[in-house]
Design an enzyme around this catalytic site. Structure first.
Site, PDB file in Angstrom:
ATOM      1  N   ASP A  75       0.863  -1.208   0.113  1.00 51.65           N
ATOM      2  CA  ASP A  75       0.037   0.057   0.164  1.00 51.65           C
ATOM      3  C   ASP A  75       0.872   1.131  -0.012  1.00 51.65           C
ATOM      4  O   ASP A  75       1.747   1.411   0.853  1.00 51.65           O
ATOM      5  CB  ASP A  75      -0.770   0.122   1.306  1.00 51.65           C
ATOM      6  CG  ASP A  75      -1.967   1.016   1.241  1.00 51.65           C
ATOM      7  OD1 ASP A  75      -1.712   2.184   0.437  1.00 51.65           O
ATOM      8  OD2 ASP A  75      -3.065   0.901   2.205  1.00 51.65           O
ATOM      9  N   TYR A 170     -10.052  14.378  -5.584  1.00 48.96           N
ATOM     10  CA  TYR A 170      -9.677  13.888  -6.995  1.00 48.96           C
ATOM     11  C   TYR A 170      -8.727  15.012  -7.666  1.00 48.96           C
ATOM     12  O   TYR A 170      -7.677  15.178  -7.963  1.00 48.96           O
ATOM     13  CB  TYR A 170     -10.268  13.171  -7.819  1.00 48.96           C
ATOM     14  CG  TYR A 170      -9.617  12.415  -8.865  1.00 48.96           C
ATOM     15  CD1 TYR A 170      -8.996  11.151  -8.680  1.00 48.96           C
ATOM     16  CD2 TYR A 170      -9.522  12.911 -10.265  1.00 48.96           C
ATOM     17  CE1 TYR A 170      -8.464  10.629  -9.801  1.00 48.96           C
ATOM     18  CE2 TYR A 170      -8.802  12.448 -11.218  1.00 48.96           C
ATOM     19  CZ  TYR A 170      -8.313  10.997 -11.066  1.00 48.96           C
ATOM     20  OH  TYR A 170      -7.751  10.518 -12.073  1.00 48.96           O
ATOM     21  N   LYS A 174      -4.627  15.836  -7.761  1.00 50.31           N
ATOM     22  CA  LYS A 174      -3.954  15.960  -9.252  1.00 50.31           C
ATOM     23  C   LYS A 174      -3.491  17.111  -9.519  1.00 50.31           C
ATOM     24  O   LYS A 174      -2.242  17.311 -10.173  1.00 50.31           O
ATOM     25  CB  LYS A 174      -5.217  15.525 -10.300  1.00 50.31           C
ATOM     26  CG  LYS A 174      -5.504  14.042 -10.241  1.00 50.31           C
ATOM     27  CD  LYS A 174      -4.358  12.969 -10.258  1.00 50.31           C
ATOM     28  CE  LYS A 174      -4.873  11.572 -10.264  1.00 50.31           C
ATOM     29  NZ  LYS A 174      -3.996  10.651 -10.252  1.00 50.31           N
ATOM     30  N   VAL A 203      -9.134   7.058 -19.711  1.00 47.41           N
ATOM     31  CA  VAL A 203      -8.552   5.994 -20.220  1.00 47.41           C
ATOM     32  C   VAL A 203      -9.084   4.809 -20.112  1.00 47.41           C
ATOM     33  O   VAL A 203      -9.752   4.732 -18.912  1.00 47.41           O
ATOM     34  CB  VAL A 203      -6.896   5.989 -19.500  1.00 47.41           C
ATOM     35  CG1 VAL A 203      -6.190   4.758 -20.123  1.00 47.41           C
ATOM     36  CG2 VAL A 203      -6.214   7.238 -19.739  1.00 47.41           C
TER      37      VAL A 203
END
Length: 272
Positions: A75, A170, A174, A203
């Protein structure tokens, strides 16, 4: 002769998706691979995460190319465990020249709550910091240069509208990777270690191709999400498209490329 003959690459999130594509592409260019993946489910993540069988398949794919691989179920949130995996990989394969900090998760529904916020930041930002930190001392001490690539996203370049804790985390994580990359690029430049980010749009990996996200996008996306179309006529790119970009960034072909946030996004950010 491959462009990466004799190199060793440390890749996180390597069990499937972009991480597996990176492992296969870099191995095809001659690199040996230290592959890391959690191979377990994080409770706030709604889609099935990678498992041991996925990581074993990455090993088989790299083996089939005749390259060495050292695989570890680890992890990235656990820095001590990640250091142990890195050290074991170096013991088996030799010193690391390339780092691809690719491990990442997404939690996109409000039901994930504050767990989604915490887990996304822990994996997508802190986990990347851990990945760089376990690798850089030996890279600096060795004095042979190297290349580090961080997997960001178009969400690291644009203000994505995702009105839930995990979606906000998120985008924040990023974006954070760009700042992290730019700082490390300056810090490590005297050691001839280059640091860059790549920024994919959609993707075709299990993070997007799963019943949860398919349902969200069929309903118009998470609350308030804006148009997610690319400029070029493609809905989703393939993991191999990202791997090709990474292979270039870590090769001598890009020997003077550092501190760059590289969109590999079919024109997504150009439309914003």
């Amino acid at each position: 002769m491959g462009k990466l003959d004799g190199k060793v690459a440390f890749i996180t999130g390597a069990a499937r998706g972009q991480g597996r594509a990176h492992a296969i592409k870099l191995a095809s260019e001659g690199a040996s691979i230290i592959a890391v993946d959690i191979c377990a489910q994080i409770p706030s993540v709604e889609y099935p995460m990678a498992n041991t069988e996925d990581l074993n398949l990455t090993v088989k794919e790299v083996d089939a190319l005749g390259r060495a691989i050292s695989a570890h179920e680890t992890d990235v949130r656990d820095r001590d465990a990640l250091q142990a995996a890195f050290d074991a990989g170096v013991e088996a394969l030799g010193p690391v020249d390339i780092v691809v900090a690719n491990a990442g998760i997404a939690t996109l529904t409000p039901e994930c709550g504050q767990d989604g916020w915490r887990d996304v930041l822990d994996v997508n930002l802190t986990g990347v910091y851990h990945t760089i930190e376990v690798a850089r001392p030996s890279m600096v001490e060795r004095g042979a240069g190297g290349s580090i690539v961080l997997t960001s996203s178009v969400a690291g370049l644009t203000g994505m509208v995702m009105d839930n804790p995990g979606g906000l985390a998120y985008t924040a994580a990023k974006h954070g990777l760009v700042g992290l990359m730019r700082s490390y690029a300056n810090m490590l430049a005297p050691h001839n270690i280059r640091v860059n980010t790549i920024h994919p749009s959609g993707v075709a990996t299990p993070m997007l191709i799963n019943p949860v996200t398919e349902k969200l996008f069929a309903e118009g996306g998470p609350d308030g999400m804006s148009d997610t179309g690319n400029a070029l006529p493609v809905t989703l790119m393939e993991p191999e498209d990202m791997a090709n970009a990474v292979a270039w960034l870590v090769s001598e072909d890009a020997r003077y490329v550092t501190g760059v946030a590289l969109p590999v996004d079919a024109g997504f950010t150009n439309r914003r």
